[in-house]
Motif scaffolding. Sequence first.
Motif, PDB file in Angstrom:
ATOM      1  N   GLU A 232       0.855  -1.178   0.000  1.00 49.91           N
ATOM      2  CA  GLU A 232       0.000   0.000   0.000  1.00 49.91           C
ATOM      3  C   GLU A 232       0.893   1.230   0.000  1.00 49.91           C
ATOM      4  O   GLU A 232       1.831   1.320   0.794  1.00 49.91           O
ATOM      5  CB  GLU A 232      -0.903   0.040   1.248  1.00 49.91           C
ATOM      6  CG  GLU A 232      -2.020  -0.974   1.242  1.00 49.91           C
ATOM      7  CD  GLU A 232      -2.922  -0.821   2.449  1.00 49.91           C
ATOM      8  OE1 GLU A 232      -4.042  -1.327   2.413  1.00 49.91           O
ATOM      9  OE2 GLU A 232      -2.491  -0.184   3.434  1.00 49.91           O
ATOM     10  N   ILE A 233       0.573   2.176  -0.895  1.00 45.52           N
ATOM     11  CA  ILE A 233       1.331   3.433  -0.939  1.00 45.52           C
ATOM     12  C   ILE A 233       0.346   4.564  -0.730  1.00 45.52           C
ATOM     13  O   ILE A 233      -0.668   4.663  -1.443  1.00 45.52           O
ATOM     14  CB  ILE A 233       2.076   3.598  -2.269  1.00 45.52           C
ATOM     15  CG1 ILE A 233       3.089   2.457  -2.451  1.00 45.52           C
ATOM     16  CG2 ILE A 233       2.796   4.949  -2.314  1.00 45.52           C
ATOM     17  CD1 ILE A 233       3.827   2.505  -3.768  1.00 45.52           C
ATOM     18  N   MET A 234       0.609   5.375   0.302  1.00 43.30           N
ATOM     19  CA  MET A 234      -0.252   6.517   0.618  1.00 43.30           C
ATOM     20  C   MET A 234       0.431   7.818   0.212  1.00 43.30           C
ATOM     21  O   MET A 234       1.640   7.970   0.408  1.00 43.30           O
ATOM     22  CB  MET A 234      -0.553   6.568   2.122  1.00 43.30           C
ATOM     23  CG  MET A 234      -1.671   5.643   2.573  1.00 43.30           C
ATOM     24  SD  MET A 234      -1.178   3.900   2.617  1.00 43.30           S
ATOM     25  CE  MET A 234      -0.096   3.877   4.035  1.00 43.30           C
ATOM     26  N   MET A 235      -0.366   8.727  -0.355  1.00 40.70           N
ATOM     27  CA  MET A 235       0.148  10.047  -0.730  1.00 40.70           C
ATOM     28  C   MET A 235      -0.549  11.110   0.112  1.00 40.70           C
ATOM     29  O   MET A 235      -1.780  11.087   0.251  1.00 40.70           O
ATOM     30  CB  MET A 235      -0.109  10.333  -2.211  1.00 40.70           C
ATOM     31  CG  MET A 235       0.368  11.730  -2.646  1.00 40.70           C
ATOM     32  SD  MET A 235      -0.216  12.244  -4.274  1.00 40.70           S
ATOM     33  CE  MET A 235      -1.944  12.586  -3.940  1.00 40.70           C
ATOM     34  N   ARG A 236       0.245  11.999   0.645  1.00 45.38           N
ATOM     35  CA  ARG A 236      -0.305  13.162   1.347  1.00 45.38           C
ATOM     36  C   ARG A 236       0.001  14.404   0.517  1.00 45.38           C
ATOM     37  O   ARG A 236       1.167  14.691   0.211  1.00 45.38           O
ATOM     38  CB  ARG A 236       0.303  13.308   2.738  1.00 45.38           C
ATOM     39  CG  ARG A 236       0.032  12.151   3.662  1.00 45.38           C
ATOM     40  CD  ARG A 236       0.574  12.450   5.053  1.00 45.38           C
ATOM     41  NE  ARG A 236      -0.287  13.376   5.781  1.00 45.38           N
ATOM     42  CZ  ARG A 236       0.125  14.297   6.645  1.00 45.38           C
ATOM     43  NH1 ARG A 236       1.430  14.469   6.850  1.00 45.38           N
ATOM     44  NH2 ARG A 236      -0.742  15.057   7.285  1.00 45.38           N
ATOM     45  N   LEU A 237      -1.040  15.136   0.150  1.00 44.86           N
ATOM     46  CA  LEU A 237      -0.881  16.398  -0.561  1.00 44.86           C
ATOM     47  C   LEU A 237      -1.154  17.506   0.445  1.00 44.86           C
ATOM     48  O   LEU A 237      -2.285  17.726   0.878  1.00 44.86           O
ATOM     49  CB  LEU A 237      -1.859  16.487  -1.735  1.00 44.86           C
ATOM     50  CG  LEU A 237      -1.863  17.785  -2.551  1.00 44.86           C
ATOM     51  CD1 LEU A 237      -0.458  18.172  -3.006  1.00 44.86           C
ATOM     52  CD2 LEU A 237      -2.788  17.662  -3.751  1.00 44.86           C
ATOM     53  N   ILE A 238      -0.081  18.204   0.845  1.00 46.80           N
ATOM     54  CA  ILE A 238      -0.157  19.179   1.935  1.00 46.80           C
ATOM     55  C   ILE A 238      -0.183  20.580   1.345  1.00 46.80           C
ATOM     56  O   ILE A 238       0.726  20.980   0.590  1.00 46.80           O
ATOM     57  CB  ILE A 238       1.032  19.013   2.894  1.00 46.80           C
ATOM     58  CG1 ILE A 238       1.050  17.578   3.443  1.00 46.80           C
ATOM     59  CG2 ILE A 238       0.944  20.018   4.037  1.00 46.80           C
ATOM     60  CD1 ILE A 238       2.290  17.242   4.236  1.00 46.80           C
ATOM     61  N   GLU A 239      -1.206  21.320   1.714  1.00 45.23           N
ATOM     62  CA  GLU A 239      -1.387  22.678   1.186  1.00 45.23           C
ATOM     63  C   GLU A 239      -0.455  23.659   1.904  1.00 45.23           C
ATOM     64  O   GLU A 239       0.161  23.313   2.923  1.00 45.23           O
ATOM     65  CB  GLU A 239      -2.846  23.094   1.345  1.00 45.23           C
ATOM     66  CG  GLU A 239      -3.797  22.255   0.474  1.00 45.23           C
ATOM     67  CD  GLU A 239      -5.200  22.800   0.478  1.00 45.23           C
ATOM     68  OE1 GLU A 239      -5.666  23.233  -0.583  1.00 45.23           O
ATOM     69  OE2 GLU A 239      -5.825  22.798   1.558  1.00 45.23           O
ATOM     70  N   PRO A 240      -0.364  24.898   1.396  1.00 48.45           N
ATOM     71  CA  PRO A 240       0.550  25.886   2.001  1.00 48.45           C
ATOM     72  C   PRO A 240       0.299  26.159   3.482  1.00 48.45           C
ATOM     73  O   PRO A 240       1.230  26.522   4.208  1.00 48.45           O
ATOM     74  CB  PRO A 240       0.291  27.145   1.159  1.00 48.45           C
ATOM     75  CG  PRO A 240      -0.144  26.627  -0.165  1.00 48.45           C
ATOM     76  CD  PRO A 240      -0.955  25.404   0.121  1.00 48.45           C
TER      77      PRO A 240
END
Length: 313
Positions: A232-240
Amino acid sequence: MATETTEKDSNRKLLVVGLIIVLLSINGILIYMQQQKTRENEEQQEIIKVKSTELENQIKVYEALKADYERQSEELRSMGLSNDSLQTRIAAITADLNQLRSFRNSSFTLADQQRFKQQAENLRLALQRKDEEMAKLQDANEELFSEVTGLKTTQNRLSDSINKITSTNQELEQKVALASKLEAQNIQVTIINSRGKEKEDSDEEYKAKRVDKIKVAFKLGKNEVAPKGSKEIMMRLIEPDGSALYNLATGSGTFDYEGKEQFYTAKRDIVFDNTQQQVSFIYSKGAPYKQGKHTIELYSDGYLIGTSSFTLK
């Protein structure tokens, strides 16, 4: 006439002498009887004294026996044992003591003396036999205690060895887990507009309001230690502002990282085959993106396997 007077005087003297002899005899008899009575009284007093001494000695003997039997009972209790017959015997000795003390105000006969002496001897022999049994039992307990202590020592050593082995195994497992960590290489972030046209984040003129989707592509580095199989690969897209984009409707969720719950933006299930395979995420926020620097974090098996960033104007 003279002869008759002389004869009367002679008879009077004989009578007086006879009376004196009788009185002396009576006095002698009285003295003898008094001496006999005195002797009998002295003998009786001596008998009473002897009986009293014997009684007090018997009382002391029974008091000592009671103390010894109570000591035996306490020793058995300290060894975790009980003996109802011993308690019964102590109660019997107490009853005998009370009876002996009652003889202080009554006759303590020779038969009583013999009876209590015999009972005391029987009690003493029983006490001696019980002491011998308890001594053997104590020796056996001490031997058993030594054996148990030795076994506990051995057990503690084994436990220490097992703990060391377990600790070593855990360290090895941690090292293997760390060595088997995947690595996201050559991470590329691509901007996709509403017409489906892709632009890399290096195109500085690209505006945040024109972003429709974000594409994150990378390859998994070779790793001979990592086992092949499902990952399992998780991606976190973190805003400014530092918050990760999160939307259950688009497949977001949570995972554990370093003991803390973290939100992930998107997740991929892959089969790792150690061929430097390509993996990509395409994420649609469904709302305008914020201006500023965005951060990409990639996780797998509880490890951070890669990071990247891009900026929207």
